[in-house]
Design an enzyme around this catalytic site. Structure first.
Site, PDB file in Angstrom:
ATOM      1  N   ASP A 169       0.836  -1.195   0.000  1.00  0.00           N
ATOM      2  CA  ASP A 169       0.000   0.000   0.000  1.00  0.00           C
ATOM      3  C   ASP A 169       0.874   1.249   0.000  1.00  0.00           C
ATOM      4  OD1 ASP A 169      -2.452   1.311  -0.003  1.00  0.00           O
ATOM      5  OD2 ASP A 169      -2.666   1.269   2.171  1.00  0.00           O
ATOM      6  N   HIS A 264      -4.444   3.100  -7.191  1.00  0.00           N
ATOM      7  CA  HIS A 264      -5.604   2.695  -6.386  1.00  0.00           C
ATOM      8  C   HIS A 264      -6.853   2.505  -7.248  1.00  0.00           C
ATOM      9  CE1 HIS A 264      -3.346   3.224  -2.674  1.00  0.00           C
ATOM     10  NE2 HIS A 264      -4.379   2.684  -2.054  1.00  0.00           N
ATOM     11  N   HIS A 267      -6.436  -0.893  -8.728  1.00  0.00           N
ATOM     12  CA  HIS A 267      -6.761  -1.847  -7.651  1.00  0.00           C
ATOM     13  C   HIS A 267      -8.266  -2.044  -7.559  1.00  0.00           C
ATOM     14  CE1 HIS A 267      -8.481  -2.308  -3.613  1.00  0.00           C
ATOM     15  NE2 HIS A 267      -7.535  -3.223  -3.442  1.00  0.00           N
ATOM     16  N   HIS A 281      -5.487  -5.799   0.441  1.00  0.00           N
ATOM     17  CA  HIS A 281      -5.494  -4.529  -0.293  1.00  0.00           C
ATOM     18  C   HIS A 281      -4.104  -4.158  -0.797  1.00  0.00           C
ATOM     19  CE1 HIS A 281      -6.460  -0.271  -1.088  1.00  0.00           C
ATOM     20  NE2 HIS A 281      -5.355   0.018  -0.418  1.00  0.00           N
TER      21      HIS A 281
END
Length: 378
Positions: A169, A264, A267, A281
């Site tokens: 992340d 993101h 993602h 994540h």
């Protein structure tokens, strides 16, 4: 140009820091609503009992049901009023932390992560789900948490996969902030309480946020491997301390005040693929960061540096590493379409975005990752 920067009022980190929790509760009153999964409470029960007795405070256990839903938030707000709690504590993983943010609503809030898997603990936002766990909405508050407290001993004894996911992340932080600064796009730090993101006045990122994001990346490269080894041995070392700070503080400030971009969003697109549902994540963000670098045609040296880092700490570098052994053209189109919806952060990239370009970047990133892994074997 309007700029914004947001951060917690206080960040404290150290071995056995949880023993000082009562000191911070005491600054608000003599009781706190403790929002935590029963398993997390059990892990640190001795420390909670110690700090409660030493500082003469009452920790009201919430019986947290595990979901940050509107019903659970309402129940816990009522409990806090009934018990006359002076502040709110969110202890554990993401959903307990987000629920605590929603209960506190920008007032006295202490966040105590027990894992370093994401950069959410420092932020002034939360994700709200239905009781069944489906995404419902984002919530933004007038301020970040009052205190973010990190007990590195607790995190060192958590499974290493959480720490590595946190590095994934954090890996995207600099590259997304860099892209956002180049496009002068808005950042979450400018969002006021109660205003939907799309309707908020625009604020750009600051130089301070970009500098923190860059330091985030540099620290990952410098200390990531040694921190993983320390976590494997459940030991607190300087490298582990640095990576915990990187995963939580540097990445948290970097993403919220520096901005999100393609990584993101990609993602989020990948979540339509069932195979990815078993991965964390940060693991999916790591691969998505490689896809962003392909999308922006980053220098070969930079792409190889990221690939080498991911491989060294055990982060995904190709689609099969996140549970996607094969992907059809239709599935790829679905991923790209979701990544490119109008409200997604991918439009903070400093050039026009098309679904076709995103789909191509994902495929090329996958090929680069596969080739890198093959080269390491030969």
């Amino acid at each position: 140009m309007r700029k914004a920067f947001i951060s917690p009022s206080k960040y404290v980190q150290g071995e056995n820091e949880l023993l000082n929790l009562g000191f911070f509760v005491q600054s608000y009153g003599d009781s706190a609503l403790l929002i935590a999964h029963p398993d997390d409470v059990k892990r640190v029960k001795d420390k909670l009992d110690f700090t409660s007795n030493k500082f003469h405070i009452t920790l009201v256990e919430s019986g947290f049901r595990g979901e940050c839903s509107r019903e659970e938030i309402a129940r816990l707000k009522k409990l806090a009023r009934e018990k006359n709690c002076s502040c709110t504590i969110g202890l554990g993983g993401g959903k307990a932390i987000d629920t605590a943010k929603c209960v506190a609503e920008g007032e006295a809030l202490i966040i105590v992560p027990t894992i370093a898997a994401t950069d959410a603990p420092t932020s002034h936002s939360a994700v709200i789900y239905t009781n069944d766990g489906a995404f419902e909405d984002y919530a933004y508050f007038k301020s970040s948490p009052s205190v973010v407290m990190i007990d590195t001993t607790v995190i060192a004894n958590a499974p290493t996969r959480f720490l590595v996911s946190g590095m994934g992340d954090a890996l995207s932080t600099y590259f997304e902030a860099r892209a956002t600064s180049r496009s002068f796009s808005k950042v979450n730090a400018g969002l006021p309480n109660g205003v939907h993101a799309g309707a908020a006045p625009i604020a750009r990122g600051t130089k301070a946020a970009l500098a923190l994001a860059k330091l985030c990346y540099e620290t990952l490269l410098e200390d990531g491997v040694q921190a993983k080894l320390a976590s494997d041995s459940n030991k607190v070392t300087t490298a582990l301390e640095n990576i915990i700070e990187t995963n939580i503080l540097l990445s948290g400030l970097g993403f919220e005040s520096g901005g999100l971009a393609a990584a993101h969003a990609i993602h989020n697109g990948l979540t339509v693929l069932e195979g990815t549902h078993h991965y964390f994540h940060g693991e999916k963000v790591a691969f998505s960061t490689i896809a962003q670098l392909v999308l922006e045609n980053a220098p070969k040296e930079e792409v190889n540096e990221v690939l080498a880092f991911c491989a060294a700490v055990g982060l995904p570098v190709c689609l099969s590493d996140i549970g996607v052994d094969s992907i059809t053209g239709e599935e790829l189109a679905q991923v790209a379409a979701l990544a490119c919806i109008p409200e997604e952060s991918i439009h903070a990239m400093p050039f026009p975005i098309t679904e076709e370009a995103v789909a191509a970047a994902i495929i090329v990133a996958d090929q680069l990752g596969q080739a890198f892994k093959q080269g390491r074997k030969s």
